[in-house]
Design a protein around this motif. Structure first.
Motif, PDB file in Angstrom:
ATOM      1  N   PRO A 216      -3.163   3.391   2.201  1.00  0.00           N
ATOM      2  CA  PRO A 216      -2.356   4.460   2.814  1.00  0.00           C
ATOM      3  C   PRO A 216      -3.098   5.790   2.767  1.00  0.00           C
ATOM      4  CG  PRO A 216      -1.071   3.187   1.231  1.00  0.00           C
ATOM      5  CD  PRO A 216      -2.496   2.782   1.034  1.00  0.00           C
ATOM      6  N   TYR A 217      -2.858   6.595   3.808  1.00  0.00           N
ATOM      7  CA  TYR A 217      -3.455   7.923   3.904  1.00  0.00           C
ATOM      8  C   TYR A 217      -2.343   8.883   4.303  1.00  0.00           C
ATOM      9  CZ  TYR A 217      -7.442  11.090   4.680  1.00  0.00           C
ATOM     10  OH  TYR A 217      -8.364  12.113   4.583  1.00  0.00           O
ATOM     11  N   PHE A 218      -2.593  10.179   4.248  1.00  0.00           N
ATOM     12  CA  PHE A 218      -1.511  11.125   4.541  1.00  0.00           C
ATOM     13  C   PHE A 218      -1.118  11.089   6.016  1.00  0.00           C
ATOM     14  CE2 PHE A 218      -5.174  13.691   5.685  1.00  0.00           C
ATOM     15  CZ  PHE A 218      -4.714  14.494   6.709  1.00  0.00           C
ATOM     16  N   ASN A 219       0.111  11.551   6.279  1.00  0.00           N
ATOM     17  CA  ASN A 219       0.666  11.626   7.634  1.00  0.00           C
ATOM     18  C   ASN A 219       0.734  10.254   8.299  1.00  0.00           C
ATOM     19  OD1 ASN A 219       1.812  12.920   9.822  1.00  0.00           O
ATOM     20  ND2 ASN A 219      -0.154  13.429  10.763  1.00  0.00           N
ATOM     21  N   ARG A 220       1.078   9.232   7.514  1.00  0.00           N
ATOM     22  CA  ARG A 220       1.282   7.863   8.003  1.00  0.00           C
ATOM     23  C   ARG A 220       0.030   7.231   8.609  1.00  0.00           C
ATOM     24  NH1 ARG A 220       6.276   8.044  11.844  1.00  0.00           N
ATOM     25  NH2 ARG A 220       5.453  10.098  12.356  1.00  0.00           N
ATOM     26  N   LYS A 221      -1.125   7.750   8.278  1.00  0.00           N
ATOM     27  CA  LYS A 221      -2.382   7.125   8.686  1.00  0.00           C
ATOM     28  C   LYS A 221      -2.816   6.137   7.597  1.00  0.00           C
ATOM     29  CE  LYS A 221      -3.843  11.418  10.954  1.00  0.00           C
ATOM     30  NZ  LYS A 221      -4.859  12.487  10.984  1.00  0.00           N
ATOM     31  N   VAL A 222      -3.846   5.340   7.895  1.00  0.00           N
ATOM     32  CA  VAL A 222      -4.440   4.498   6.859  1.00  0.00           C
ATOM     33  C   VAL A 222      -5.948   4.718   6.870  1.00  0.00           C
ATOM     34  CG1 VAL A 222      -2.625   2.738   6.956  1.00  0.00           C
ATOM     35  CG2 VAL A 222      -4.640   2.477   8.382  1.00  0.00           C
ATOM     36  N   ILE A 223      -6.557   4.505   5.714  1.00  0.00           N
ATOM     37  CA  ILE A 223      -8.000   4.650   5.581  1.00  0.00           C
ATOM     38  C   ILE A 223      -8.581   3.296   5.176  1.00  0.00           C
ATOM     39  CG2 ILE A 223      -7.864   5.411   3.168  1.00  0.00           C
ATOM     40  CD1 ILE A 223     -10.261   7.274   3.804  1.00  0.00           C
ATOM     41  N   LEU A 224      -9.756   2.993   5.706  1.00  0.00           N
ATOM     42  CA  LEU A 224     -10.351   1.682   5.487  1.00  0.00           C
ATOM     43  C   LEU A 224     -11.513   1.758   4.497  1.00  0.00           C
ATOM     44  CD1 LEU A 224     -10.584   0.494   9.220  1.00  0.00           C
ATOM     45  CD2 LEU A 224      -8.638   0.309   7.651  1.00  0.00           C
TER      46      LEU A 224
END
Length: 252
Positions: A216-224
């Motif tokens: 999970p990343y901020f503002n409903r983004k995801v990081i790989l």
């Protein structure tokens, strides 16, 4: 379907492209910011455009000037901060008139409307694709890349990702090498197998085999977490997260 985006506000253009490309049926193949550029581009490549998103106030005047210089039969979504041009928009191929500041849903609804209109037109024309054209698409098997003063061939299956860095497109191989390539990211996204590669944001196209974990990343983004390291973080844009997860689970 190919979208031409004509918008002179850089931030708005980026936002529009992100929303448009969250619908997997559409890709923004070019962004322009002036009347002059748009006339020249449409004169050369208009036959490749399915839909135009057009701001009315551009850096060199009102976009209605475009129609005085070139005949356009392409459907247009007008996106502007002014409400007094709606009638003129309808007279010039307008299928939707969206006022700024806009909501994501308004843009997506305009895309849905276009698809409905296109579907009805094909039905009315009794459009059928000949059986012999139902062939499996052929994707590019290798790319030419620069290595000092020579050109090398890199097999697509060996590429972990493509990334734009300082306005240059680089490919990263699974053996952790990086090379600049001769094509832009839009072209690359169109010729790579969509079951293998996914464009997670405007700058990156990722091979599914390069993905290790999703966080999970901020503002409903995801990081790989990837098997290779790039200069920029591999962040999946907010509007693409659902499609990205479906793509990962779908496989071939």
């Amino acid at each position: 379907m190919n979208v031409l985006l004509v918008e002179d506000e850089h931030h708005t253009a980026q936002m529009l492209q992100e929303i448009i490309e969250s619908d997997k049926d559409f890709i923004v193949i070019k962004t322009l910011d002036s009347i002059a550029e748009t006339v020249l581009y449409l004169a050369k490549y208009g036959q490749n455009i399915d839909l135009i998103f057009l701001d009315i106030h551009l850096s060199d005047g009102h976009s209605f000037e475009i129609f005085r210089h070139i005949d356009i039969s392409i459907p247009i979504v007008f996106c502007t901060a002014y409400d007094e041009y709606a009638l003129n928009a309808i007279k010039n191929n307008g299928i939707e008139y969206i006022l700024k500041p806009f909501e994501d849903e308004e843009i997506l609804n305009a895309l849905h409307k276009f698809k409905q209109l296109a579907g009805r037109f094909k039905k009315q024309m009794n459009f059928e694709i000949p059986a012999e054209t139902h062939k499996m698409p052929v994707y590019q098997e290798s790319f030419l890349a620069r290595q000092k003063d020579r050109t090398i061939v890199v097999l697509t299956e060996n590429i972990a990702m493509f990334a734009i860095e300082d306005d240059i497109v680089y490919l990263y191989t699974f053996d952790r090498k990086r090379y600049p390539v001769f094509k832009n990211i839009e072209y690359i996204a169109n010729v790579c197998d969509p079951h293998i590669f996914f464009r997670i944001n405007r700058q990156m196209l990722i091979n599914r085999n390069a993905i290790v974990t999703i966080q999970p990343y901020f503002n409903r983004k995801v990081i790989l977490e990837l098997k290779v390291k790039s200069e920029n973080q591999p962040i999946v844009s907010r509007l693409k997260v659902s499609a990205f997860k479906e793509w990962l689970e779908g496989g071939k």
